[in-house]
Scaffold this motif. Structure first.
Motif, PDB file in Angstrom:
ATOM      1  N   GLU A  20      41.984  18.609   6.515  1.00 10.21           N
ATOM      2  CA  GLU A  20      43.353  18.709   6.984  1.00 10.21           C
ATOM      3  C   GLU A  20      43.963  20.079   6.705  1.00 10.21           C
ATOM      4  OE1 GLU A  20      42.199  16.255   5.152  1.00 10.21           O
ATOM      5  OE2 GLU A  20      42.244  14.556   6.556  1.00 10.21           O
ATOM      6  N   ARG A  21      43.385  20.829   5.750  1.00 11.77           N
ATOM      7  CA  ARG A  21      43.939  22.137   5.385  1.00 11.77           C
ATOM      8  C   ARG A  21      43.300  23.280   6.151  1.00 11.77           C
ATOM      9  NH1 ARG A  21      44.099  23.337  -0.765  1.00 11.77           N
ATOM     10  NH2 ARG A  21      45.271  25.082   0.119  1.00 11.77           N
ATOM     11  N   ARG A  26      43.495  28.761   8.260  1.00 13.34           N
ATOM     12  CA  ARG A  26      43.199  29.686   9.351  1.00 13.34           C
ATOM     13  C   ARG A  26      44.455  30.438   9.777  1.00 13.34           C
ATOM     14  NH1 ARG A  26      40.747  27.379  14.904  1.00 13.34           N
ATOM     15  NH2 ARG A  26      42.810  26.420  15.014  1.00 13.34           N
ATOM     16  N   LYS A  27      45.563  29.718   9.904  1.00 10.74           N
ATOM     17  CA  LYS A  27      46.819  30.350  10.290  1.00 10.74           C
ATOM     18  C   LYS A  27      47.227  31.410   9.283  1.00 10.74           C
ATOM     19  CE  LYS A  27      51.682  29.306  11.260  1.00 10.74           C
ATOM     20  NZ  LYS A  27      52.707  28.240  11.321  1.00 10.74           N
ATOM     21  N   ARG A  28      47.103  31.097   7.990  1.00 10.71           N
ATOM     22  CA  ARG A  28      47.499  32.041   6.947  1.00 10.71           C
ATOM     23  C   ARG A  28      46.619  33.282   6.954  1.00 10.71           C
ATOM     24  NH1 ARG A  28      51.460  33.200   4.902  1.00 10.71           N
ATOM     25  NH2 ARG A  28      50.626  33.626   2.823  1.00 10.71           N
ATOM     26  N   GLY A  69      34.099  33.924   6.566  1.00 14.03           N
ATOM     27  CA  GLY A  69      33.713  32.668   5.935  1.00 14.03           C
ATOM     28  C   GLY A  69      34.375  31.480   6.593  1.00 14.03           C
ATOM     29  N   LEU A  70      35.639  31.642   6.948  1.00 10.33           N
ATOM     30  CA  LEU A  70      36.354  30.570   7.640  1.00 10.33           C
ATOM     31  C   LEU A  70      35.696  30.249   8.980  1.00 10.33           C
ATOM     32  CD1 LEU A  70      38.881  28.714   7.745  1.00 10.33           C
ATOM     33  CD2 LEU A  70      40.063  30.599   8.898  1.00 10.33           C
ATOM     34  N   VAL A  71      35.318  31.287   9.704  1.00  8.90           N
ATOM     35  CA  VAL A  71      34.644  31.097  10.995  1.00  8.90           C
ATOM     36  C   VAL A  71      33.344  30.336  10.805  1.00  8.90           C
ATOM     37  CG1 VAL A  71      33.416  32.300  12.840  1.00  8.90           C
ATOM     38  CG2 VAL A  71      35.686  33.085  12.141  1.00  8.90           C
ATOM     39  N   ILE A  72      32.544  30.767   9.836  1.00  5.51           N
ATOM     40  CA  ILE A  72      31.221  30.171   9.621  1.00  5.51           C
ATOM     41  C   ILE A  72      31.337  28.712   9.190  1.00  5.51           C
ATOM     42  CG2 ILE A  72      29.165  30.283   8.151  1.00  5.51           C
ATOM     43  CD1 ILE A  72      29.606  33.375   8.130  1.00  5.51           C
ATOM     44  N   HIS A  73      32.303  28.419   8.340  1.00  6.01           N
ATOM     45  CA  HIS A  73      32.467  27.046   7.865  1.00  6.01           C
ATOM     46  C   HIS A  73      33.132  26.146   8.914  1.00  6.01           C
ATOM     47  CE1 HIS A  73      31.022  27.677   3.835  1.00  6.01           C
ATOM     48  NE2 HIS A  73      31.912  28.617   3.574  1.00  6.01           N
ATOM     49  N   SER A  74      33.891  26.713   9.825  1.00  8.13           N
ATOM     50  CA  SER A  74      34.672  25.906  10.763  1.00  8.13           C
ATOM     51  C   SER A  74      33.977  25.669  12.097  1.00  8.13           C
ATOM     52  CB  SER A  74      36.028  26.577  11.032  1.00  8.13           C
ATOM     53  OG  SER A  74      36.768  26.734   9.839  1.00  8.13           O
ATOM     54  N   VAL A  75      33.125  26.602  12.507  1.00 10.86           N
ATOM     55  CA  VAL A  75      32.510  26.489  13.827  1.00 10.86           C
ATOM     56  C   VAL A  75      31.425  25.410  13.810  1.00 10.86           C
ATOM     57  CG1 VAL A  75      30.726  28.247  13.386  1.00 10.86           C
ATOM     58  CG2 VAL A  75      31.582  27.913  15.708  1.00 10.86           C
ATOM     59  N   PRO A  76      31.265  24.643  14.883  1.00 14.39           N
ATOM     60  CA  PRO A  76      32.161  24.531  16.033  1.00 14.39           C
ATOM     61  C   PRO A  76      33.111  23.341  15.934  1.00 14.39           C
ATOM     62  CG  PRO A  76      30.095  23.486  16.562  1.00 14.39           C
ATOM     63  CD  PRO A  76      29.986  23.936  15.121  1.00 14.39           C
ATOM     64  N   HIS A  78      35.669  22.488  13.877  1.00 16.97           N
ATOM     65  CA  HIS A  78      37.098  22.711  13.642  1.00 16.97           C
ATOM     66  C   HIS A  78      37.621  23.978  14.318  1.00 16.97           C
ATOM     67  CE1 HIS A  78      37.020  19.474  10.694  1.00 16.97           C
ATOM     68  NE2 HIS A  78      35.933  20.011  10.182  1.00 16.97           N
ATOM     69  N   TRP A  79      36.701  24.800  14.848  1.00 16.51           N
ATOM     70  CA  TRP A  79      37.108  26.018  15.551  1.00 16.51           C
ATOM     71  C   TRP A  79      36.052  26.276  16.623  1.00 16.51           C
ATOM     72  CZ3 TRP A  79      38.772  31.156  12.704  1.00 16.51           C
ATOM     73  CH2 TRP A  79      39.484  31.958  13.611  1.00 16.51           C
ATOM     74  N   PRO A  80      36.206  25.701  17.803  1.00 14.34           N
ATOM     75  CA  PRO A  80      35.142  25.718  18.819  1.00 14.34           C
ATOM     76  C   PRO A  80      34.738  27.118  19.289  1.00 14.34           C
ATOM     77  CG  PRO A  80      36.797  24.050  19.332  1.00 14.34           C
ATOM     78  CD  PRO A  80      37.358  24.873  18.219  1.00 14.34           C
TER      79      PRO A  80
END
Length: 295
Positions: A20-21, A26-28, A69-76, A78-80
């Motif tokens: 949920e965070r 990502r926004k921050r 790191g955010l990209v790597i952990h989120s794709v795909p 949470h961040w397609p």
């Protein structure tokens, strides 16, 4: 302090974050990235040497690593489409021809694949992320090619960073049958001594990728294009500029080491192939017999 906390959350405490965070984080991080861009642009236009100072460079590196790191952990899940989103985010500044936002975006795009290579991931997760990044090559490479074409004569900094970015992204298997424009553009940058080493490293990474053996005809064309660089190597050798000579020689050696079986096939199948392979081997032998200082 806020930037450091976000960096720590992504790089070392990701498993402690609830899904949920993710959007909030990502926004921050993207807000930090854009605000840093504004600060850099302001000080770059003043007599202060803010951008070249150690502090801002560290800040930039930390932000880029955190976003990577955010990209790597989120794709795909949470961040397609993170790569497309990042490029789109900078489009207003890029459209106005500003160099600082461009170099910042190129720095970020370079750090993402570098972080992928070093970040500890499970084999399953690594395969998922790699597959996603492979799908992004169709967006990244045309963007980098456009940067090199537009800024080859106006901004050495942007062109240099674009070459580094190409080297970082070819690890995801750029199809050799579609990379002729990239190879040609890289070779067009060889005349700039500040770009030479990075260009040679990018070409070496491209031709040494394990998938390149699937494209023997394209490899032959690439070899024909890089062989004229032997005159540059001989020039540096005659001048005693062995440090300048080394990246060129390394490119030839990389080709020989990566495709020795193919070289034998070419040398024994046609007169053209024999001539091309003989020129490559002769170039390497000429370097190995020069009177430089060991090693």
């Amino acid at each position: 302090i806020g930037r450091y906390i976000h960096y720590q959350q992504v790089s070392r405490c990701w498993t402690e974050l609830s899904s949920e965070r993710y959007d909030e984080l990502r926004k921050r991080l993207l807000e930090l990235l854009t605000s840093y861009q504004v600060i850099v642009a302001f000080f770059a236009c003043s007599p202060a040497t803010f951008f070249s100072a150690q502090g801002p460079k560290i800040v930039l590196t930390r932000i880029c690593v955190a976003v990577s790191g955010l990209v790597i952990h989120s794709v795909p899940e949470h961040w397609p489409q993170p790569i497309n989103d990042l490029i789109s985010m900078f489009q207003p500044q890029l459209a106005s021809g500003q160099i600082r936002p461009l170099t910042l975006l190129l720095e970020l795009l370079t750090v993402i694949p570098e972080e992928f290579s070093t970040l500890l991931l499970s084999s399953q997760r690594r395969a998922v992320v790699r597959n996603s990044f492979c799908g992004s090559l169709g967006s990244v490479m045309p963007f980098l090619l456009g940067v090199m074409e537009r800024h080859s004569s106006s901004s050495g900094e942007a062109t240099l960073q674009a070459c580094k970015c190409v080297q970082a992204w070819v690890q995801f298997g750029l199809p050799l049958d579609s990379c002729t424009p990239i190879v040609d553009r890289l070779l067009a940058c060889v005349g700039d001594e500040e770009l030479q080493e990075t260009v040679m490293e990018a070409l070496s990474s491209l031709i040494s990728h394990p998938d390149t053996h699937k494209y023997p005809a394209n490899l032959m064309e690439v070899l024909k294009k890089i062989l004229p660089l032997d005159s540059l190597m001989h020039q540096y050798m005659s001048e005693g500029s062995y440090e300048m000579c080394l990246p060129v020689l390394s490119l030839f050696i990389t080709f020989g080491e990566s495709h020795s079986r193919l070289l034998i096939d070419w040398a024994t199948s046609s007169s053209e192939g024999r001539d091309v392979v003989l020129r490559l081997v002769t170039t390497i032998l000429a370097a190995s017999s020069c009177h430089a200082q060991f090693p």
